[in-house]
Design an enzyme around this catalytic site. Structure first.
Site, PDB file in Angstrom:
ATOM      1  CE  LYS A  31      -0.938   1.664   3.855  1.00 43.98           C
ATOM      2  NZ  LYS A  31      -0.461   3.055   3.941  1.00 43.98           N
ATOM      3  CB  VAL A 120       8.302  -6.228   9.603  1.00 43.78           C
ATOM      4  CG1 VAL A 120       7.437  -5.997  10.839  1.00 43.78           C
ATOM      5  CG2 VAL A 120       8.106  -7.641   9.061  1.00 43.78           C
ATOM      6  CB  ILE A 124       4.409  -0.390   2.051  1.00 50.71           C
ATOM      7  CG1 ILE A 124       5.390  -1.416   2.613  1.00 50.71           C
ATOM      8  CG2 ILE A 124       5.153   0.787   1.433  1.00 50.71           C
ATOM      9  CD1 ILE A 124       6.356  -1.977   1.559  1.00 50.71           C
ATOM     10  N   GLY A 125       1.866  -0.916   4.663  1.00 50.91           N
ATOM     11  CA  GLY A 125       0.670  -1.690   4.996  1.00 50.91           C
ATOM     12  C   GLY A 125       0.844  -3.176   5.063  1.00 50.91           C
ATOM     13  N   GLY A 126       2.056  -3.672   5.280  1.00 49.54           N
ATOM     14  CA  GLY A 126       2.277  -5.111   5.238  1.00 49.54           C
ATOM     15  C   GLY A 126       1.342  -5.914   6.115  1.00 49.54           C
ATOM     16  N   GLY A 127       1.311  -5.632   7.420  1.00 47.83           N
ATOM     17  CA  GLY A 127       0.449  -6.384   8.329  1.00 47.83           C
ATOM     18  C   GLY A 127      -1.019  -6.196   8.022  1.00 47.83           C
ATOM     19  CB  ALA A 129      -1.481  -5.742   2.777  1.00 50.77           C
ATOM     20  CG  ASP A 161      -3.091   1.607   6.946  1.00 51.83           C
ATOM     21  OD1 ASP A 161      -3.745   2.655   6.804  1.00 51.83           O
ATOM     22  OD2 ASP A 161      -1.863   1.595   7.114  1.00 51.83           O
TER      23      ASP A 161
END
Length: 307
Positions: A31, A120, A124-127, A129, A161
């Site tokens: 993201k 991590v 960019i919204g890893g968790g 997403a 998010d």
């Protein structure tokens, strides 16, 4: 602005009976906050935001499959190590599975395999997403319509998010993530993502933020080209850049390196960082820039914004 429930989620797919051995895989794309304005602070301490969110065609991958009990979470991939050191019960993916199962009145008897390709705590919204991908995958596995309100309701409780990641397409993000509105169509735009290998906790960045607040900066017209999109965004900011620099000064080095690449239309920090990105008109320019930006300890990849 519309509430999350009013923002159109992916249209419902026709569902079929899934055999006990069925495995469902969903992408969890990166993201990007193309701009991010902090509008004010609420009485509860949370900040009101205005952001144009888009997604890249790179990210994590998540697969769910039936199990005798669970949820069981297995994590692999280049950025698995930090998550493997944590209690899996606290992972957003596990919590998403447990919450949806509870809402449906069923046991969370699934195995979840997460391929962690994104850094991590990187903005960019890893968790988020990953949690959204888990909800989408379980909806398919358990026969829940993709636009069921339960998904966005659970997503909103898991994190700010998650609802926009659940929708998975460009959107205006408002409030604390509880208000989403469709964004204008974005042109073909290529990007380079760079993370310097430094995790940046979002609370620390907001704590370091000083000064006043910004106004909303949405636009309704669709930019015709990547250059036009960059020109629109140049009149906007990421208001978390200055505080992120106090937490991770290397962000300035990344932004300067991106700006110096041929064809760079706009360098910017995403979210609270430390991942930065730059816009390019062509895939060749983005790929060349990515190759020039390789540094020991940096994660660098060329990608493309998705529609």
């Amino acid at each position: 602005m519309g509430a999350v429930g009013d923002f159109p989620l992916p249209s419902a797919r026709p569902f079929r009976y899934l055999s006990p051995m069925t495995a469902i895989t969903e992408a969890a794309p990166a993201k990007l906050n193309l701009y991010l304005h902090v509008l004010g602070r609420r009485a509860d301490g949370y900040h009101e935001l205005d952001s144009l969110v888009a997604f890249a065609d790179v990210g994590d991958r998540l697969t769910v499959s039936p199990a005798h009990d669970g949820p069981h979470l297995a994590i692999a991939g280049p950025f698995a190590a930090p998550l493997l050191a944590e209690d899996p019960a606290g992972n957003l993916v596990t919590r998403a599975a447990a919450a949806l199962a509870e809402r449906l009145g069923r046991a969370p008897a699934v195995r979840i395999d997460l391929e962690k390709n994104l850094p991590v705590a990187s903005g960019i919204g890893g968790g988020s997403a990953d949690a959204a991908a888990c909800l989408r995958a379980l909806a398919r596995l358990w026969g829940v319509p993709a636009d069921a309100p339960e998904l966005s309701e659970i997503g909103g409780r898991l994190g700010a998010d998650v609802p926009v990641c659940l929708a998975g397409r460009p959107a205006y993000f408002g409030g604390i993530g509880d208000r989403l509105d469709p964004a204008p169509a974005l042109p073909e735009t290529h990007i380079v993502l760079v993370n310097p290998g430094v995790p940046v906790p979002t609370p620390a960045v907001f704590k370091a933020r000083q000064g006043g607040f910004s106004a909303p900066a949405r636009f309704a017209e669709s930019p015709a080209t990547a250059a036009e999109l960059a020109a629109r965004l140049a009149g906007r900011r990421n208001d978390l850049t200055a505080p992120a620099l106090t937490v991770a000064p290397v962000v300035a080095t990344v932004l300067e390196a991106l700006a110096a690449t041929p064809g760079c239309l706009l360098p910017r920090l995403s979210g609270s960082g430390a991942t930065c990105f730059a816009l390019y008109a062509t895939a060749a320019e983005a790929q060349t820039a990515a190759e020039r930006l390789m540094r020991p300890g940096w994660w660098v990849t060329a990608a493309r914004l998705t529609a």
